[in-house]
Motif scaffolding. Structure first.
Motif, PDB file in Angstrom:
ATOM      1  N   ASP A  18       0.849  -1.186   0.000  1.00 16.80           N
ATOM      2  CA  ASP A  18       0.000   0.000   0.000  1.00 16.80           C
ATOM      3  C   ASP A  18       0.890   1.244   0.000  1.00 16.80           C
ATOM      4  N   PHE A  19       0.335   2.354  -0.443  1.00 13.90           N
ATOM      5  CA  PHE A  19       1.021   3.639  -0.357  1.00 13.90           C
ATOM      6  C   PHE A  19      -0.022   4.700  -0.073  1.00 13.90           C
ATOM      7  N   ALA A  20       0.301   5.640   0.806  1.00 12.33           N
ATOM      8  CA  ALA A  20      -0.620   6.741   1.101  1.00 12.33           C
ATOM      9  C   ALA A  20       0.184   7.982   1.430  1.00 12.33           C
ATOM     10  N   ALA A  21      -0.321   9.125   1.015  1.00 10.46           N
ATOM     11  CA  ALA A  21       0.347  10.394   1.304  1.00 10.46           C
ATOM     12  C   ALA A  21      -0.662  11.522   1.220  1.00 10.46           C
ATOM     13  N   VAL A  22      -0.396  12.575   1.977  1.00 12.62           N
ATOM     14  CA  VAL A  22      -1.246  13.768   1.986  1.00 12.62           C
ATOM     15  C   VAL A  22      -0.363  14.978   1.743  1.00 12.62           C
ATOM     16  N   GLY A  23      -0.763  15.823   0.796  1.00 11.66           N
ATOM     17  CA  GLY A  23      -0.060  17.065   0.524  1.00 11.66           C
ATOM     18  C   GLY A  23      -0.889  18.261   0.947  1.00 11.66           C
ATOM     19  N   THR A  24      -0.495  19.424   0.483  1.00 13.35           N
ATOM     20  CA  THR A  24      -1.182  20.639   0.912  1.00 13.35           C
ATOM     21  C   THR A  24      -2.575  20.775   0.311  1.00 13.35           C
ATOM     22  N   ASN A  25      -2.789  20.163  -0.857  1.00 10.67           N
ATOM     23  CA  ASN A  25      -4.118  20.268  -1.464  1.00 10.67           C
ATOM     24  C   ASN A  25      -4.586  18.952  -2.078  1.00 10.67           C
ATOM     25  N   ALA A  26      -3.940  17.836  -1.709  1.00  8.98           N
ATOM     26  CA  ALA A  26      -4.292  16.558  -2.318  1.00  8.98           C
ATOM     27  C   ALA A  26      -3.908  15.408  -1.397  1.00  8.98           C
ATOM     28  N   ALA A  27      -4.566  14.273  -1.621  1.00  4.38           N
ATOM     29  CA  ALA A  27      -4.249  13.040  -0.900  1.00  4.38           C
ATOM     30  C   ALA A  27      -4.402  11.870  -1.861  1.00  4.38           C
ATOM     31  N   VAL A  28      -3.556  10.866  -1.693  1.00  2.00           N
ATOM     32  CA  VAL A  28      -3.625   9.672  -2.536  1.00  2.00           C
ATOM     33  C   VAL A  28      -3.472   8.427  -1.675  1.00  2.00           C
ATOM     34  N   LEU A  29      -4.182   7.386  -2.064  1.00  2.00           N
ATOM     35  CA  LEU A  29      -4.029   6.062  -1.450  1.00  2.00           C
ATOM     36  C   LEU A  29      -4.027   5.036  -2.576  1.00  2.00           C
ATOM     37  N   LEU A  30      -3.004   4.174  -2.580  1.00  2.00           N
ATOM     38  CA  LEU A  30      -2.886   3.126  -3.585  1.00  2.00           C
ATOM     39  C   LEU A  30      -2.697   1.790  -2.891  1.00  2.00           C
ATOM     40  N   GLY A  55       2.251   6.504  -6.753  1.00  2.31           N
ATOM     41  CA  GLY A  55       1.592   7.372  -5.784  1.00  2.31           C
ATOM     42  C   GLY A  55       2.302   8.701  -5.604  1.00  2.31           C
ATOM     43  N   GLY A  56       3.630   8.662  -5.519  1.00  6.39           N
ATOM     44  CA  GLY A  56       4.377   9.902  -5.362  1.00  6.39           C
ATOM     45  C   GLY A  56       4.257  10.801  -6.579  1.00  6.39           C
ATOM     46  N   LEU A  57       4.340  10.200  -7.764  1.00  2.51           N
ATOM     47  CA  LEU A  57       4.189  10.983  -8.990  1.00  2.51           C
ATOM     48  C   LEU A  57       2.784  11.574  -9.102  1.00  2.51           C
ATOM     49  N   LEU A  58       1.783  10.786  -8.729  1.00  3.80           N
ATOM     50  CA  LEU A  58       0.408  11.275  -8.811  1.00  3.80           C
ATOM     51  C   LEU A  58       0.179  12.429  -7.844  1.00  3.80           C
ATOM     52  N   LEU A  59       0.688  12.316  -6.625  1.00  4.65           N
ATOM     53  CA  LEU A  59       0.509  13.408  -5.670  1.00  4.65           C
ATOM     54  C   LEU A  59       1.101  14.698  -6.226  1.00  4.65           C
ATOM     55  N   GLY A  60       2.269  14.599  -6.860  1.00 12.69           N
ATOM     56  CA  GLY A  60       2.860  15.778  -7.472  1.00 12.69           C
ATOM     57  C   GLY A  60       2.041  16.287  -8.643  1.00 12.69           C
ATOM     58  N   ALA A  61       1.539  15.368  -9.465  1.00 13.23           N
ATOM     59  CA  ALA A  61       0.771  15.761 -10.655  1.00 13.23           C
ATOM     60  C   ALA A  61      -0.542  16.435 -10.286  1.00 13.23           C
ATOM     61  N   LEU A  62      -1.077  16.145  -9.107  1.00 12.07           N
ATOM     62  CA  LEU A  62      -2.338  16.759  -8.704  1.00 12.07           C
ATOM     63  C   LEU A  62      -2.182  18.245  -8.391  1.00 12.07           C
ATOM     64  N   GLY A  63      -0.943  18.734  -8.372  1.00 15.21           N
ATOM     65  CA  GLY A  63      -0.715  20.163  -8.216  1.00 15.21           C
ATOM     66  C   GLY A  63      -0.858  20.927  -9.514  1.00 15.21           C
ATOM     67  N   SER A  64      -1.071  20.225 -10.620  1.00 14.18           N
ATOM     68  CA  SER A  64      -1.234  20.876 -11.919  1.00 14.18           C
ATOM     69  C   SER A  64      -2.701  21.225 -12.157  1.00 14.18           C
ATOM     70  N   ASP A  65      -2.970  21.806 -13.307  1.00 16.12           N
ATOM     71  CA  ASP A  65      -4.337  22.152 -13.671  1.00 16.12           C
ATOM     72  C   ASP A  65      -5.049  21.023 -14.397  1.00 16.12           C
ATOM     73  N   ASP A  66      -4.387  19.891 -14.584  1.00 21.53           N
ATOM     74  CA  ASP A  66      -4.978  18.764 -15.292  1.00 21.53           C
ATOM     75  C   ASP A  66      -6.137  18.182 -14.482  1.00 21.53           C
ATOM     76  N   THR A  67      -7.031  17.456 -15.138  1.00 16.05           N
ATOM     77  CA  THR A  67      -8.074  16.725 -14.429  1.00 16.05           C
ATOM     78  C   THR A  67      -7.442  15.611 -13.606  1.00 16.05           C
ATOM     79  N   LEU A  68      -8.188  15.057 -12.662  1.00 20.73           N
ATOM     80  CA  LEU A  68      -7.658  13.940 -11.883  1.00 20.73           C
ATOM     81  C   LEU A  68      -7.330  12.761 -12.784  1.00 20.73           C
ATOM     82  N   SER A  69      -8.213  12.465 -13.730  1.00 20.55           N
ATOM     83  CA  SER A  69      -7.954  11.358 -14.651  1.00 20.55           C
ATOM     84  C   SER A  69      -6.732  11.642 -15.507  1.00 20.55           C
ATOM     85  N   GLY A  70      -6.607  12.872 -15.956  1.00 18.13           N
ATOM     86  CA  GLY A  70      -5.450  13.242 -16.754  1.00 18.13           C
ATOM     87  C   GLY A  70      -4.155  13.143 -15.969  1.00 18.13           C
TER      88      GLY A  70
END
Length: 273
Positions: A18-30, A55-70
């Motif tokens: 499993d992997f989980a992390a929380v950032g300033t404006n996003a959270a991911v669990l895999l 998971g780490g790459l996704l948490l970083g990518a969620l800081g962009s303007d892309d959609t979650l799926s993108g």
């Protein structure tokens, strides 16, 4: 919304997939899909590496303007590039993972759920809303029957588990089957997605299926009970309850399952925390 996080490996001598992390404006669990002992994966890095790298790459990518799926699709492609030269990405058992992702601003929260990890929303005045992608469970219901008829931990069960995983792979990431994060970026667009106002929820929880067993496999707790435990005692206490029940049925005679214990992870956020 402050968050609490807890995770526990199924066995202390095996990596937590499993992997989980929380950032300033996003959270991911895999929840990485592990290969049973004796099964090749085509990847020299392993499932735990895949889950934490994606998971780490996704948490970083969620800081962009892309959609979650993108953002998820781009992250899957990024992981592909990281190990395409060393690993067989076309192997049937190359690592894969469930994904739950959240991204929020001052007023709203977006979510994405791919495969069978769970997002639970605690809305005022109504029953908890459970968001999970059950397509794998639907596909696997018939396929797992030979495995579930055998005592967990026996050589016969171990072989049946390998057979089940191999049969399930025939339905992965294809129409009419089920979808997970794997090597195909288009799987990201099969995820369940949505948006809600933060003032519509008192609390929310992201859980791997190893942490949901009391409610959805053992039938010993409701989702309301699950949220109440998280509110009163926190994520580690919920996982400890799961471990107590798992250890009371080590051979899966009362609750047939692929693994006696599973990696268990919870992220819990509460408006009043």
């Amino acid at each position: 919304m402050p968050f609490l996080l807890a995770t526990d490996p199924a066995k202390p001598d095996r990596p937590n997939e499993d992997f989980a992390a929380v950032g300033t404006n996003a959270a991911v669990l895999l929840d990485g899909a592990g290969t049973p002992p004796g099964t090749a994966s085509g990847c020299v890095h392993g499932v735990a590496w895949y889950a934490r790298t994606l998971g780490g790459l996704l948490l970083g990518a969620l800081g962009s303007d892309d959609t979650l799926s993108g953002a998820l699709a781009a992250s899957i492609e990024h992981v592909n590039r990281l190990h395409a030269d060393t690993c067989d990405l076309k192997h049937a058992e190359t690592p894969s993972s469930t994904v739950v992702a959240l991204r929020w601003d001052g007023t709203e929260c977006e979510y994405l759920v791919l495969a069978d990890s769970v997002l639970v929303l605690d809305r005022p005045g109504v029953s908890p809303e459970v968001i999970t992608d059950d397509r794998e469970a639907v596909v696997g219901a018939e396929l797992r029957k030979p495995m579930d008829a055998l005592p967990t931990g026996t050589p016969e069960h171990d072989q049946a588990l390998r057979d089940y995983v191999a049969a399930l792979a025939e339905h992965r990431n294809r129409s009419g089957g089920f979808w997970v994060a794997n090597t195909d970026p288009t799987a990201a667009h099969e995820a369940l997605t949505g948006r809600l106002h933060l003032d519509e929820v008192n609390a929310l929880a992201l859980l791997s299926d190893g942490a949901t067993r009391l409610a959805d496999r053992f039938g010993l707790a409701t989702w309301r009970d699950t949220l109440d435990t998280l509110a009163a005692d926190g994520p580690a206490a919920l996982i400890a309850q799961v471990r107590t029940v798992e250890d009371s049925d080590p051979h899966g005679q009362r609750w047939p399952r692929g693994k006696t214990r599973d990696d268990a992870t919870v992220i819990y956020g509460h408006a009043d925390a």
